[in-house]
Design a protein around this motif. Structure first.
Motif, mmCIF file in Angstrom:
data_model
loop_
_atom_site.group_PDB
_atom_site.id
_atom_site.type_symbol
_atom_site.label_atom_id
_atom_site.label_comp_id
_atom_site.label_asym_id
_atom_site.label_seq_id
_atom_site.Cartn_x
_atom_site.Cartn_y
_atom_site.Cartn_z
ATOM 1 N N ARG A 202 47.490 -32.374 21.114
ATOM 2 C CA ARG A 202 46.335 -32.812 21.883
ATOM 3 C C ARG A 202 46.402 -32.207 23.279
ATOM 4 O O ARG A 202 47.458 -31.763 23.746
ATOM 5 C CB ARG A 202 46.270 -34.335 21.965
ATOM 6 C CG ARG A 202 46.198 -35.033 20.617
ATOM 7 C CD ARG A 202 45.783 -36.480 20.760
ATOM 8 N NE ARG A 202 44.383 -36.603 21.113
ATOM 9 C CZ ARG A 202 43.472 -37.221 20.355
ATOM 10 N NH1 ARG A 202 43.825 -37.750 19.191
ATOM 11 N NH2 ARG A 202 42.215 -37.301 20.741
ATOM 12 N N LEU A 203 45.247 -32.202 23.948
ATOM 13 C CA LEU A 203 45.178 -31.584 25.270
ATOM 14 C C LEU A 203 45.996 -32.366 26.297
ATOM 15 O O LEU A 203 46.697 -31.773 27.121
ATOM 16 C CB LEU A 203 43.725 -31.460 25.734
ATOM 17 C CG LEU A 203 43.508 -30.745 27.068
ATOM 18 C CD1 LEU A 203 42.246 -29.901 27.023
ATOM 19 C CD2 LEU A 203 43.423 -31.720 28.242
ATOM 20 N N GLY A 204 45.902 -33.698 26.294
ATOM 21 C CA GLY A 204 46.526 -34.510 27.328
ATOM 22 C C GLY A 204 47.973 -34.165 27.614
ATOM 23 O O GLY A 204 48.342 -33.871 28.766
ATOM 24 N N PRO A 205 48.856 -34.180 26.618
ATOM 25 C CA PRO A 205 50.269 -33.874 26.879
ATOM 26 C C PRO A 205 50.532 -32.469 27.387
ATOM 27 O O PRO A 205 51.597 -32.209 27.956
ATOM 28 C CB PRO A 205 50.916 -34.091 25.497
ATOM 29 C CG PRO A 205 50.015 -35.072 24.806
ATOM 30 C CD PRO A 205 48.642 -34.680 25.251
ATOM 31 N N LYS A 206 49.600 -31.542 27.202
ATOM 32 C CA LYS A 206 49.796 -30.187 27.706
ATOM 33 C C LYS A 206 49.700 -30.125 29.227
ATOM 34 O O LYS A 206 49.998 -29.089 29.833
ATOM 35 C CB LYS A 206 48.783 -29.230 27.064
ATOM 36 C CG LYS A 206 48.957 -29.088 25.548
ATOM 37 C CD LYS A 206 48.015 -28.066 24.961
ATOM 38 C CE LYS A 206 48.131 -28.011 23.442
ATOM 39 N NZ LYS A 206 49.476 -27.617 22.966
#
Length: 507
Positions: A429-433
């Protein structure tokens, strides 16, 4: 000059500690000076210290890998009496909001994910600090407790912070030291706004007839009482804010206010803790004065109605952190004072409008709650509005930050808003990146132009390409700032010049 830090933060609450983490993660030397000798003061633990995180705050913790640590595994500790089909999601002037009435289709760029939870999920101030303090120290920040800032002076090159007979020095100082900020006063910030109309009280006490005070929010002819559970309540007394908040709140005083506001003969048998607050609404006329900046309650104060204070302060911290860190890094490559402060000054440009909105939001609630027929008439009108689907989603969107958007000069509705938490085809997912607080260039296209462009910014920006997403929302690419705000988007064909301009502007 000995012991020169990059940044000193006055105030070791959630805002100051979150900011310390952001700076230390970027290899900035940070000193936090906290006036309280111990972290668990009465106002930070138990129900008095409970706050609700909105989606913007949950995004911030999620993107730094901290959401599971700050949100409790057991939800719903507040004993609000809910009916089938109703899930408490906050309130506006005592008017309850129902999470089950959220229509997510109205918020096109919001994708369900770990941080999208608008049910009331209270966290404690002490609990947040217990997560952030050791994280800040593990990243290299220094936290000194029992250090009450008494004076501030600055010149072109540095700031001196006085703590009694001690002096500490830094390139920058950030005041996160609360509504009565010493930093704000000592550094000469103008603080403007409106004076209070009520005095509020947060009370923990034993009472003799708990059944006479109902759970929930209850406007009355003389104010409002909010019963969280038996013996834990808030009182609003429309006294013009005349109670002297420098004096102790006694059991006799609370007893007098309790009887007058609730209209009952409920007696306090033992007072455990009581604190007072008002609806004074003020904001710093500017957020930076030379090398001194303000964040959190030091920059803006308002009533706690609607529960926006902590969320507003955390928003300040995540917005300021990466910008101040970039400014510090830039200064290391220059001789003499920093010349270009354009990035740092976007902090004030972006955050002051949010604080101004919160002040207006709380003033509106105070007006709705005022005793008398005028307040009652307005309260009925607001209740009718909230009872509509459009009205309910308007209030949910604002209170929970779903409709928050910075004005970055681009008309696209996603630019300036929180980045969608895309679920990519590889399962990530985008968030953890964003955990490393770096920029992120997401490329859904098949070309190599953006990848080549990102190569020139690899010191500060990560590139994600060659993957699709479960729902790309019609986008072909987007640039996300370290604070999770979208800085540029492309729909259909790529605008390489637009991407280049956005990268140059922010990185």
């Amino acid at each position: 000059m000995s012991n020169l830090y990059d940044v000193i933060i006055a105030g070791g609450g959630p805002v100051g500690l979150f900011l310390a983490c952001e700076l230390a993660m970027a290899d900035v030397s940070v000193l936090v000076l906290e006036r309280e000798p111990e972290p668990n003061s009465p106002s930070k633990v138990g129900l008095s210290g409970m706050r609700a995180l909105n989606t913007a705050s949950m995004d911030a913790f999620y993107r730094r890998g901290l959401l599971d640590k700050v949100t409790p595994p057991i939800k719903r500790p507040l004993n609000f009496q809910e009916k089938p089909g109703f899930q408490f999601a906050g309130q506006f002037a005592g008017i309850w909001l129902n999470a089950n009435r959220l229509d997510l289709k109205r918020f096109k760029y919001r994708i369900p994910g770990p941080s999208l939870d608008i049910s009331l999920n209270p966290v404690s101030i002490a609990g947040i600090e217990a997560v952030l303090a050791p994280r800040a120290e593990s990243l290299g920040a220094t936290i000194l407790r029992g250090k009450n800032v008494t004076g501030v002076s600055q010149d072109e090159d540095a700031v001196t912070v006085e703590v009694g007979d001690e002096e500490f020095h830094a390139k920058w100082l950030v005041g996160c030291d609360g509504g009565r900020s010493t930093v704000r006063k000592a550094a000469g910030f103008e603080f403007v706004g409106t004076e209070p109309t009520f005095t509020g009280y947060a009370v923990q006490a034993d009472i003799d007839q708990p059944d006479k005070l109902k759970i929930g929010f209850h406007p009355t002819e003389d104010g409002m009482y909010v019963m969280m559970r038996a013996g834990n309540f808030h009182l609003l007394d429309f006294d013009g804010g005349f109670f002297d908040r420098t004096q102790n709140v006694t059991a006799a005083h609370i007893q007098d206010v309790l009887g007058r506001v609730t209209g009952t003969d409920v007696k306090i048998t033992k007072l455990h803790h009581a604190s007072s607050f008002t609806d004074r609404c003020k904001q710093a006329a500017r957020y930076r004065n030379g090398r001194v900046l303000l964040a959190g309650d030091a920059a803006h104060i308002h009533s706690p109605l609607g529960g926006q204070g902590l969320n507003l302060g955390l928003g300040d911290a995540v917005n300021l952190g990466w910008k101040l860190a970039a400014t510090v890094r830039d200064s290391r490559t220059r001789y003499g004072p920093v010349v270009d402060l354009s990035l740092l000054d976007t902090y004030e440009q972006e955050r002051r409008p949010f604080a101004a909105w919160v002040l207006e939001w709380t003033r509106t609630q105070v007006t709705v709650l005022k005793p008398g027929p005028h307040g009652a008439a307005l309260r009925q009108l607001m209740s009718d509005l909230v009872d509509t689907d459009d009205g309910h989603n308007l209030f949910l969107g604002r209170i929970w930050g779903l409709s928050q958007r910075h004005d970055l000069g681009d008309a696209h509705p996603l630019v300036g808003a929180s980045a969608p938490d895309f679920e990519f085809s590889d399962g990530s997912r985008l968030g953890p990146k964003l955990e490393g607080a770096r920029g992120l260039l997401v490329d859904f296209s098949d070309g190599a132009a953006l990848e080549k462009l990102a190569e020139g910014y690899k010191a500060r920006v990560d590139y994600v390409g060659g993957v699709g997403a479960r729902d790309q929302l019609g986008l072909s690419a987007l640039l996300v700032r370290p604070d999770g705000i979208v800085a540029w988007v492309a729909e259909g064909s790529l605008d390489i010049e637009g991407a280049k301009a956005a990268l140059m502007r922010w990185f």
